[in-house]
Enzyme design. Structure first.
Site, PDB file in Angstrom:
ATOM      1  N   ASP A 317     -18.383  20.541 -74.693  1.00  0.00           N
ATOM      2  CA  ASP A 317     -17.933  20.106 -73.274  1.00  0.00           C
ATOM      3  C   ASP A 317     -16.812  19.060 -73.244  1.00  0.00           C
ATOM      4  O   ASP A 317     -16.683  18.338 -74.104  1.00  0.00           O
ATOM      5  CB  ASP A 317     -19.117  19.728 -72.619  1.00  0.00           C
ATOM      6  N   GLU A 370     -15.035  24.522 -74.559  1.00  0.00           N
ATOM      7  CA  GLU A 370     -14.657  24.560 -73.035  1.00  0.00           C
ATOM      8  C   GLU A 370     -13.276  23.789 -72.954  1.00  0.00           C
ATOM      9  O   GLU A 370     -13.310  22.499 -72.744  1.00  0.00           O
ATOM     10  CB  GLU A 370     -15.761  24.055 -72.177  1.00  0.00           C
TER      11      GLU A 370
END
Length: 637
Positions: A317, A370
């Protein structure tokens, strides 16, 4: 009752200490934390924790009445690690580390950074536990390389475990890991997804962070059960042929007093300078990637989930926030690197180290970034200067495409480039096309809510969006609820709107996604060369006036060719000519306007014969009927 800790019994070798301090110990979870061992005939627990700036350190818990003086631990040389064996401590006991710092008289009781399980929030103690479990997913583990390959179909269902399905008759409680296992597995299998991706299951104090503010980097959240219960969920999915990708957050951590922040009275895990160590968007702390022991901690966490929980991949993330020193910062609020640039060289080094080690030890997994900027070579090997990820989310595609679908169709001809732009960069990375949770929260509304038009048009647009997504090169990811057109935006503390499936339009969208997944899996032309320019060719990307796109998808020579044609207006197009590479019968294998999906039933009666009428630079053409707001897939027989 245990009251003293022995330092004669140790799990740490001199090599462990050296590698840990060097930043290259990737399985420190086997050494630090709380481990059930025996000293001769006497059972107990070996405790270990890194706190180099502690003056005194003890373990407190249910076994010594939380007395800070009862069970002191002992330093291991100059390593910064404190350790001790405490007899008669058993599985299930609660504990924390009581730290008296050398600095400012600071005293804190901390949760175990390497703890395998913690109390259910809002309680914060760690729990003495083991990782014993009898796995039954050997067949999956032996074959998963082919399932995770870039040449394989990867259609991922993104799930937040606590809100996928709840039990309304029991105060709306979430399902446990063991309860959700058969239900989620059956649903994902029936819908044809190949993988699930779980929003972070690692322990987190604030439920509204959805797991992205992690305190337990080695512990699945106790909200849904024990470590073994979570293993059961992964095991169950694997036994039914479904891969499991875990979201993992090495980018930042929360400031909660029991967690990693200011751990031993100093900025141990985070940067001391707030210009590098504090995240202005999330009000969280940023890891100090330049500190060797922090790298050992994070690397050990990554390897832990891959090895002890059989994860098939880690989706990292907020990579962009790690790469840039000036991320979300104004001039003067950040410190340049040694060359005067904005790149975080220490974070780059860590990400490369992470990917190299993950793929070296587990070549049959995938790591996914991401990453929302144009940083080059995110999914290219480290040896050519890349970051080493296997895949990268195409966030630009998600934002451009959703922006396009929000336009009234009468204006779409002016925004045609939002659909075509991605293919200018479409093969610079190994992309995943996400329609993720990011687009279903914080006032952004649901996917169906973003679509233009009246009710029928919104559902037709949503089916068209999914059809266009599956026609494009790249792996697929869809957040839960999107597959049946959930109306309200996602809320983490209540169930998905399963009741809307009583309405035909919602059932139609669900059935359409199911069929898209089936066709994506069954036809190699749609997945084999997802990340290779040889697998894609525009037929016509310039018909902005009609708002129509046509493209070809190919796999290996034996897998044939698939034509996808999308009409982005509610105006049916009869007699629309599309060039194709060869003659014969082109069978209509999917039509999002079919009545079974909630469409109007317009189409091409099963297929069309190609005519020797050159079009779009190709020797043959198809005379097609394009239904309103619809995607067609045709296969040459």
């Amino acid at each position: 009752m245990a009251t003293t800790a022995s330092h004669d019994i140790t799990l740490l070798t001199a090599e462990d200490l050296h590698l840990f301090n060097e930043g290259t110990h990737y399985r420190m979870y086997e050494k630090l934390g709380a481990h059930l061992v025996s000293a001769g005939e006497e059972p107990g627990v070996c405790f270990g924790v890194w706190a180099p700036n502690a003056r005194e350190l003890s373990v407190i818990g249910s076994f010594n009445r939380w007395d800070p003086r009862a069970t002191p631990l002992h330093p291991r040389g100059s390593s910064g690690i404190w350790e001790g064996f405490v007899p008669q401590v058993r599985k299930g006991e609660l504990y924390k580390f009581h730290i008296q710092s050398q600095h400012h008289g600071h005293i804190a009781d901390k949760t175990d950074p390497y703890g395998f399980w913690h109390e259910k929030p809002p309680r914060t103690a760690s729990v003495v536990w083991d990782l014993d479990y009898q796995w039954s997913d050997q067949e999956w583990m032996e074959k998963r390389k082919s399932k995770n390959s870039l040449r394989s179909p990867i259609a991922t269902y993104e799930v937040h475990l606590g809100s996928w399905m709840r039990v309304p008759e029991e105060h709306n409680r979430p399902l446990s890991y063991r309860e959700i296992a058969p239900r989620l597995t059956e649903y994902v299998g029936r819908m044809g997804f190949t993988h699930v991706e779980l929003l972070p299951v690692m322990e987190h104090p604030f439920y509204g962070s959805w797991g992205y503010q992690t305190t337990g980097y080695f512990a699945p959240t106790a909200r849904y059960g024990s470590p073994q219960d979570f293993m059961y969920l992964v095991d169950y999915l694997h036994q039914h042929g479904i891969g499991v990708i875990l979201d993992w957050v090495p980018s930042h951590f929360p400031s909660d007093g029991h967690g990693l922040a200011y751990f031993d009275g100093t900025h141990l895990f985070e940067h001391a300078d707030s210009r590098k160590g504090f995240h202005p968007d999330w009000k969280t702390h940023i890891f100090n990637y330049g500190r060797n022991e922090v790298r050992s901690f994070l690397m050990s966490s990554a390897m832990f989930w891959l090895e002890r929980y059989h994860a098939d991949g880690l989706r990292v993330d907020a990579v962009a926030s790690m790469l840039y020193l000036d991320y979300s910062r104004k001039q003067g609020e950040w410190i340049p690197n040694q060359y005067g640039g904005r790149e975080n060289l220490e974070a780059i080094g860590f990400l490369r180290q992470f990917n190299q080690e993950a793929y070296k030890e587990h070549p049959d997994i995938q790591t996914v970034a991401e990453e929302s900027t144009a940083w080059p070579m995110v999914s290219r090997p480290v040896y050519v200067g890349g970051l080493g990820f296997g895949l990268k989310w195409d966030m630009g595609w998600m934002h451009d495409t959703l922006s396009y679908f929000q336009q009234d169709p009468i204006h779409r001809k002016y925004h045609h480039n939002k659909l075509t732009f991605r293919m200018l960069y479409g093969f610079t990375e190994n992309f995943v096309l996400p329609l993720s949770h990011d687009e279903a929260v914080h006032g952004k509304g649901s996917l169906i809510g973003k679509m233009a038009g009246d009710e029928w048009q919104r559902f037709a647009n949503l089916r068209l969006l999914y059809g266009y997504m599956y026609a494009q090169p790249g792996k697929k990811l869809l957040f839960m609820g999107g597959e049946f057109g959930q109306v309200r935006e996602w809320a983490h503390d209540t169930s998905l709107e399963w009741h809307v499936l009583q309405y035909p339009l919602h059932r139609g969208v669900q059935h359409w996604v199911e069929q898209l997944n089936r066709v994506y899996r069954e036809y190699p032309a749609l997945h084999e060369l997802d990340n290779d320019p040889a697998g894609f060719e525009w037929v016509d990307c310039n018909d902005a006036v009609m708002s129509v796109l046509s493209l070809l998808r190919r796999g290996s020579p034996s897998s044939g060719t698939i034509l996808a044609v999308c009409n982005f207006t509610p105006v049916p197009r009869k007699g629309y000519l599309v060039g194709v590479p060869h003659g014969g019968y082109w069978r209509e294998i999917l039509n999002s306007d079919a009545r079974e999906y909630g469409g109007s039933g317009m189409g091409n009666l099963g297929g069309v014969n190609a005519e020797a009428n050159p079009m779009h630079g190709r020797p043959f053409s198809l005379n097609l009927t394009l239904p309103p707001l619809a995607a067609l897939f045709l296969k040459a027989d």
